[in-house]
Design an enzyme around this catalytic site. Structure first.
Site, PDB file in Angstrom:
ATOM      1  N   GLY A  63      42.832 -21.125  -2.676  1.00 35.45           N
ATOM      2  CA  GLY A  63      42.197 -22.174  -1.899  1.00 35.45           C
ATOM      3  C   GLY A  63      40.953 -21.673  -1.203  1.00 35.45           C
ATOM      4  N   GLY A  65      39.002 -21.959   2.525  1.00 33.96           N
ATOM      5  CA  GLY A  65      39.064 -22.379   3.914  1.00 33.96           C
ATOM      6  C   GLY A  65      37.719 -22.294   4.588  1.00 33.96           C
ATOM      7  N   GLY A  66      37.699 -22.585   5.886  1.00 35.14           N
ATOM      8  CA  GLY A  66      36.451 -22.547   6.623  1.00 35.14           C
ATOM      9  C   GLY A  66      35.861 -21.155   6.723  1.00 35.14           C
ATOM     10  N   GLY A  68      36.456 -18.693   4.375  1.00 31.98           N
ATOM     11  CA  GLY A  68      36.353 -18.026   3.091  1.00 31.98           C
ATOM     12  C   GLY A  68      37.495 -18.395   2.163  1.00 31.98           C
ATOM     13  CB  VAL A  70      43.257 -17.752   0.386  1.00 29.03           C
ATOM     14  CG1 VAL A  70      44.577 -16.989   0.381  1.00 29.03           C
ATOM     15  CG2 VAL A  70      42.806 -18.013   1.818  1.00 29.03           C
ATOM     16  CE  LYS A  84      41.149 -16.370   6.933  1.00 28.98           C
ATOM     17  NZ  LYS A  84      41.726 -16.609   8.277  1.00 28.98           N
ATOM     18  CG  ASP A 181      41.714 -24.085  13.864  1.00 27.26           C
ATOM     19  OD1 ASP A 181      41.516 -25.300  14.065  1.00 27.26           O
ATOM     20  OD2 ASP A 181      41.293 -23.490  12.861  1.00 27.26           O
TER      21      ASP A 181
END
Length: 297
Positions: A63, A65-66, A68, A70, A84, A181
């Site tokens: 996936g 993410g904000g 970077g 994974v 990650k 978060d």
């Protein structure tokens, strides 16, 4: 003889003090650099991580993410991991990277994702986590097909697991940590659909008896932020509880906070739940009545 005995006794006393100080100094240094020692002991070689992820090939990508991408990887010992890879343009600097490593390395709870290690080499900043096969919660509750796998018993189990993880962060761990978060994409699900809170890049450590703290840099995801944090930079354990409340509503309704579908109209989920509405019959319905009416329909 009395003088000699006194001198010998004094020298023996000095020797004992010197030995105690020599033994104590390494322990003090270890305690003062406790986090760094733990972090260094978890450091992986870049070549090992590249080999584990097949040089970050697209087929191993789990996936984006904000901060970077994974990737799934397999270590030489056969252990499956999630790597990650932080983007240089992600906005997370060395401070946030170090923050996540030092915090997560000290946290041990079944409802928190486990950090195996990290790699810091040149521009590469990598975090190696346990591999959680069922990805994140948002892939289930917002997917029309996958949401059928979440019956009410499983949803209740997921909600309880997230609550236990938060309780550990706020009260039961040696450190008091504000996540800042909390949202569905930061809740991972293992093979038994047990939730694990992840992504501590925004987390802040606070003094145990501190009721609230302030920051000039507001980070996180709008829609999940408590009003006092979004507007004034004030955060506390209550900030995470607010985010948990939004998350709970999304789990129950199966709809995103930012685009709640109410009949033919799309509105904000929090506004729908919290703001009283004037119905056509001329009376004001309570927020609970509004939500129950929608839920039962």
């Amino acid at each position: 003889m009395a003088v000699v005995a006194s001198v010998v006794g004094f020298l023996l006393l000095l020797l004992c003090i010197w030995i105690c100080l020599r033994c104590r100094k390494p322990r003090e240094n270890e305690e003062s650099a406790d986090g760094m020692i733990k972090a260094e002991s978890l450091q992986y070689d870049l070549a090992t991580v590249r080999a584990a992820t097949k040089n970050f090939c697209e087929g191993n990508k789990l996936g984006q993410g904000g901060f970077g991408a994974v990737y799934k990887g397999k270590l030489p010992n056969g252990q499956d991991v999630a790597v990650k890879r932080l983007s240089s343009a992600s906005g997370q600097g060395d401070l946030e990277f170090k923050n996540e490593v030092l915090l997560v390395a000290k946290l041990q709870h079944r409802n928190l994702v486990r950090l195996f290690g990290f790699c810091l080499k040149g521009d590469e900043r990598l975090l190696i986590y346990e591999f959680v096969p069922n990805t994140s919660l948002d892939h289930f509750i917002f997917d029309p097909t996958k949401c059928a796998q979440l019956d009410w018993e499983r949803r209740y189990k997921i909600i309880g697991g997230i609550a236990r993880g938060l309780l550990y962060l706020h009260e039961d761990s040696r450190l008091r940590i504000i996540h800042r978060d909390l949202k569905p994409s930061n809740i991972l699900l293992d093979e038994d659909m047990n939730p694990k809170i992840a992504d501590f890049g925004m987390a802040r450590l606070v003094v145990r008896d501190e009721t609230k703290a302030n920051t000039s840099r507001v980070v996180g995801t709008y829609g999940y932020m408590a009003p006092e944090y979004a507007m004034h930079g004030q955060f506390s354990v209550k900030s995470d509880v607010f985010s948990f409340g939004v998350l709970l509503l999304e789990i129950v309704s199966g709809q995103r906070n930012s685009c709640f579908q109410n009949g033919e109209s799309i509105e904000d989920l929090l506004s729908f739940v919290s703001v009283e509405k004037l119905e056509g019959r001329g009376r004001i319905e309570s927020p609970r009545s509004n939500f129950e009416k929608w839920f039962n329909s």
